[in-house]
Design a protein around this motif. Structure first.
Motif, PDB file in Angstrom:
ATOM      1  N   TYR A 187       0.822  -1.217   0.000  1.00 33.80           N
ATOM      2  CA  TYR A 187       0.000   0.000   0.000  1.00 33.80           C
ATOM      3  C   TYR A 187       0.860   1.273   0.000  1.00 33.80           C
ATOM      4  O   TYR A 187       1.052   1.905  -1.037  1.00 33.80           O
ATOM      5  CB  TYR A 187      -0.971  -0.024   1.198  1.00 33.80           C
ATOM      6  N   VAL A 231      -1.267  -6.168   0.237  1.00 33.94           N
ATOM      7  CA  VAL A 231      -0.443  -6.834   1.254  1.00 33.94           C
ATOM      8  C   VAL A 231       0.294  -5.713   1.986  1.00 33.94           C
ATOM      9  O   VAL A 231       1.224  -5.112   1.458  1.00 33.94           O
ATOM     10  CB  VAL A 231       0.552  -7.824   0.612  1.00 33.94           C
ATOM     11  N   GLY A 279       1.567  -3.623   5.840  1.00 29.72           N
ATOM     12  CA  GLY A 279       1.905  -3.707   7.261  1.00 29.72           C
ATOM     13  C   GLY A 279       0.844  -3.033   8.114  1.00 29.72           C
ATOM     14  O   GLY A 279       0.846  -3.152   9.338  1.00 29.72           O
ATOM     15  N   HIS A 312       6.987   5.847  15.238  1.00 26.56           N
ATOM     16  CA  HIS A 312       6.882   6.740  14.065  1.00 26.56           C
ATOM     17  C   HIS A 312       7.662   8.025  14.295  1.00 26.56           C
ATOM     18  O   HIS A 312       7.529   8.642  15.356  1.00 26.56           O
ATOM     19  CB  HIS A 312       5.410   7.139  13.852  1.00 26.56           C
ATOM     20  N   GLU A 318       7.810  10.415  11.493  1.00 28.49           N
ATOM     21  CA  GLU A 318       7.505  11.237  10.307  1.00 28.49           C
ATOM     22  C   GLU A 318       7.354  12.714  10.673  1.00 28.49           C
ATOM     23  O   GLU A 318       7.734  13.602   9.928  1.00 28.49           O
ATOM     24  CB  GLU A 318       6.209  10.711   9.670  1.00 28.49           C
ATOM     25  N   LYS A 378       5.839 -10.373   4.918  1.00 29.31           N
ATOM     26  CA  LYS A 378       5.002 -10.398   3.713  1.00 29.31           C
ATOM     27  C   LYS A 378       5.306 -11.612   2.826  1.00 29.31           C
ATOM     28  O   LYS A 378       4.478 -12.002   2.012  1.00 29.31           O
ATOM     29  CB  LYS A 378       5.192  -9.097   2.939  1.00 29.31           C
TER      30      LYS A 378
HETATM   31  O1  LIG Z   1       3.285  -2.234   4.230  1.00 29.55           O
HETATM   32  P1  LIG Z   1       2.898  -0.829   3.949  1.00 29.55           P
HETATM   33  O2  LIG Z   1       1.565  -0.723   3.286  1.00 29.55           O
HETATM   34  O3  LIG Z   1       3.986  -0.108   3.168  1.00 29.55           O
HETATM   35  O4  LIG Z   1       2.704  -0.114   5.377  1.00 29.55           O
HETATM   36  C1  LIG Z   1       3.803   0.142   6.208  1.00 29.55           C
HETATM   37  C2  LIG Z   1       3.439   1.001   7.407  1.00 29.55           C
HETATM   38  O5  LIG Z   1       2.414   1.917   7.065  1.00 29.55           O
HETATM   39  C3  LIG Z   1       2.061   2.860   8.077  1.00 29.55           C
HETATM   40  O6  LIG Z   1       3.102   3.770   8.253  1.00 29.55           O
HETATM   41  C4  LIG Z   1       3.210   4.715   7.193  1.00 29.55           C
HETATM   42  O7  LIG Z   1       2.170   5.700   7.355  1.00 29.55           O
HETATM   43  C5  LIG Z   1       2.289   6.499   8.533  1.00 29.55           C
HETATM   44  C6  LIG Z   1       1.111   7.462   8.574  1.00 29.55           C
HETATM   45  O8  LIG Z   1      -0.082   6.787   8.495  1.00 29.55           O
HETATM   46  C7  LIG Z   1       3.609   7.264   8.514  1.00 29.55           C
HETATM   47  O9  LIG Z   1       3.767   8.002   9.714  1.00 29.55           O
HETATM   48  C8  LIG Z   1       4.799   6.305   8.342  1.00 29.55           C
HETATM   49  O10 LIG Z   1       5.966   7.079   8.158  1.00 29.55           O
HETATM   50  C9  LIG Z   1       4.577   5.391   7.166  1.00 29.55           C
HETATM   51  O11 LIG Z   1       5.608   4.396   7.127  1.00 29.55           O
HETATM   52  C10 LIG Z   1       1.659   2.152   9.351  1.00 29.55           C
HETATM   53  O12 LIG Z   1       1.413   3.088  10.367  1.00 29.55           O
HETATM   54  C11 LIG Z   1       2.721   1.120   9.765  1.00 29.55           C
HETATM   55  O13 LIG Z   1       2.215   0.377  10.856  1.00 29.55           O
HETATM   56  C12 LIG Z   1       2.984   0.182   8.598  1.00 29.55           C
HETATM   57  O14 LIG Z   1       3.941  -0.787   8.939  1.00 29.55           O
END
Ligand SMILES: O=P(O)(O)OC[C@H]1O[C@H](O[C@H]2O[C@H](CO)[C@@H](O)[C@H](O)[C@H]2O)[C@H](O)[C@@H](O)[C@@H]1O
Length: 587
Positions: free
Chosen positions: A343, A379, A381, A456, A458, A503
């Motif tokens: 995603y 697929v 996280g 996080h 970000e 994954k």
């Molecule tokens: O496997 P993915 O679909 O690539 O998801 C990985 C992570 O996604 C989320 O984190 C991402 O979004 C956050 C904001 O919603 C942002 O702060 C972060 O920097 C991003 O990596 C989710 O929160 C994680 O748990 C997932 O592992």
């Protein structure tokens, strides 16, 4: 953007026999002064010398590289004659160092104190002496290194810079580095201004061996803290994925040669048998190096960085841009397709503030799902509830959430959870440490998912966030070393996940569940952009245990960006993903 400067295809059709090149500071030779002997010394093999002992289980031929025994080193000048003589009689290739250079190298920039917790001021000039001496060793190894088939075993800290210096000249060399001294804690290692180059050198080897598990853990912590890279354990091996190459970290304690002990001690009744003897040690190391370097040596190598910051990035020999014609053709020729999409960073751009899918994303996915020949899965996280809410308009979309722990085949089917028994006791260790970092890093936060914990950053300061992330990653790795979890760095996150949940496992589960329903895919498209997606690529290409697939299957593992990846294909940028998906559904 990286640019290739060396091709991995230049291989001779029938490679000559692989040789083992054992490099240590001194050759395993004895030298008795004899004015009548050709070079003023009678040479003989020293069976007690460590390099000799540690090569006893290696397949022949073995060649030793190192300096001559002390007296001979000081009085015999370099000549082809002596080199040829020692190589012919003892398989020893001597390195000749100027006497002063030798002394400054051996006693000057000596890593021994720091490796034994004694911090000395750094001396730039002596570091250069150390590099010069290592360079001379490298040149002598290159004299005898025949092909990429040869295996090079480097012993101990005097030759620490050798993996980088060798790899600069011979990018496909198969290199093992064995440290017979302790590796210090990250705090001590951090006192060395050249720590990045020193770590980088070990990572230029294919296998790095330590004497104890503690030492390996300190090394892994330094890799996290200094370079921001993580490790994974798989099938009993610890591996670091570094610029597309896999570096194995081994615990190779050298045992006691029990037979020799019996020979010298009158009574060895009270000596318990050590776990490994030298020959078994060498055999196991040899096997590990062969295994570790097998994949690395078939890669296309990209040379990066200069001098001691030199490193190589590795791309699969067939890594190529995914062309619309290629994938469209395969798509239209197949009738049972599995489409797996990460995603964040794949279906939506990484940098969006609002991470919910756009109408265009929903439309494109619905279009793909409307074809009965397609099984389409996200697929991710991310947690299941968030994904379920966002994708409520996609009735036939499958969702694999939390790296495959939860699976839902369509909107109306129930969530299934994977059979892995998850022990969450590690969270009691991880939460307080994450909280500490959250308190000291404004803008950071903790996300608790059912299976994992995510820190996080970000919204933290642009410079502080990544530094704190490296530190946290290293602390978590150390504190959770005995737990069944792994620590990953993702896009502005540090994530702790249970072992056995990734994954790759998620994809294997989907394929085998489809097989159980008699649904054998003949086309797999799998797109992702970051570390967690590499497990999917690995599973779709090599790792699928239960290949419940059609006999002929077109597989398209695809990453985003021209970068080291286990994927065979790449697209230039995230926006190309939707374009490619839309292209598939247009006739
Ligand atoms: O496997 P993915 O679909 O690539 O998801 C990985 C992570 O996604 C989320 O984190 C991402 O979004 C956050 C904001 O919603 C942002 O702060 C972060 O920097 C991003 O990596 C989710 O929160 C994680 O748990 C997932 O592992």
């Amino acid at each position: 953007m990286l640019s290739p400067s060396y091709s991995g295809h230049e291989r001779s059709p029938s490679p000559p026999e692989a040789r083992r090149i054992v490099v240590a500071h001194r050759l395993p030779l004895r030298a008795e002064p004899n004015p009548d002997a050709p070079h003023g010394f009678d040479f003989s093999l020293d069976p007690d010398a460590l390099p000799f002992q540690l090569s006893r289980g290696l397949p022949q031929p073995v060649i030793f590289v190192g300096v001559l025994p002390p007296a001979a080193a000081d009085s015999i000048p370099e000549s082809d004659e002596i080199s040829t003589d020692l190589l012919t009689r003892f398989s020893c290739h001597p390195v000749f160092l100027d006497t002063k250079l030798h002394a400054d190298f051996y006693d000057g920039f000596c890593m021994w104190p720091v490796l034994h917790y004694s911090v000395h001021p750094y001396n730039k000039d002596l570091y250069h002496v150390f590099l010069t001496a290592n360079m001379q060793f490298a040149n002598h190894i290159l004299d005898v290194l025949n092909t990429d088939q040869d295996l090079v075993f480097i012993h101990d800290y005097h030759l620490w810079a050798l993996p980088t210096l060798l790899r600069r000249k011979s990018p496909h060399a198969r290199i093992g580095f064995l440290l017979h001294s302790p590796f210090p804690t990250p705090e001590i290692f951090h006192t060395m201004p050249v720590r990045k180059d020193l770590l980088g050198s070990l990572l230029n080897a294919d296998i790095v061996g330590f004497q104890s598990f503690d030492c390996a853990c300190y090394f892994l912590s330094c890799c996290a803290r200094v370079l921001g890279i993580s490790y994974r354990t798989k099938q009993g091996y610890i591996g670091i994925d570094y610029n597309g190459r896999r570096v194995l970290v081994n615990i190779l304690s050298v045992g006691i040669d029990i037979d020799q002990l019996h020979a010298v001690l009158p009574c060895t009744r009270y000596v318990s048998r050590q776990d490994v003897v030298y020959s078994a040690w060498a055999r196991s190391l040899d096997q590990d190096l062969l295994r570790a370097s097998k994949d690395n040596s078939s890669m296309v190598i990209l040379k990066l960085g200069l001098a001691m910051s030199f490193r190589v990035a590795a791309l699969g020999p067939n890594f190529q841009k995914l062309s619309p014609e290629h994938i469209n053709l395969a798509y239209h020729q197949t009738g049972n397709r599995l489409i797996l999409l990460d995603y964040d960073g794949t279906v939506i751009p990484q940098k969006l503030i609002n991470k919910a899918p756009s109408q265009e994303v929903i439309r494109t996915l619905n279009e793909l799902c409307s074809d009965p020949k397609n099984t389409v899965f996200l697929v991710s996280g991310r947690g299941k509830d968030e994904l379920a809410q966002w994708f409520a308009p996609c009735k036939n979309l499958g969702i694999s959430a939390e790296h495959g722990y939860f699976t839902r085949w369509s909107k109306d089917s129930p969530w299934e959870s994977c059979k892995l028994v998850i022990d969450s006791n590690w969270k009691k260790i991880a939460v307080p440490i994450m909280e500490l970092y959250t308190e000291t890093t404004v803008g950071s936060s903790i996300e608790g998912k059912e299976t994992s914990l995510v820190w996080h950053y970000e919204k933290a300061d642009r410079d502080l966030g990544p530094c704190q992330a490296k530190e946290l990653q290293s602390d978590l790795q150390s504190l959770l070393a005995n737990e069944a979890v792994y620590v990953n760095r993702g896009q502005k996150i540090v994530e702790v996940n249970p072992e056995g949940l990734d994954k790759g496992v998620a994809v294997e589960h989907l394929v085998s569940a489809m097989g159980d329903r008699g649904n054998f895919s003949d086309f797999i498209l799998c797109v992702g952009d970051d570390r967690s997606d590499e497990d999917m690529f690995e599973a779709t290409t090599t790792g699928m245990k239960n290949r419940a697939l059609a006999e002929t299957v077109a597989i398209f593992p695809c990453t985003i960006g021209y970068k080291p990846s286990l994927a065979k294909y790449y697209l230039d940028e995230q926006a190309d993903v939707l374009k490619m998906l839309r292209g598939l559904t247009q006739l």
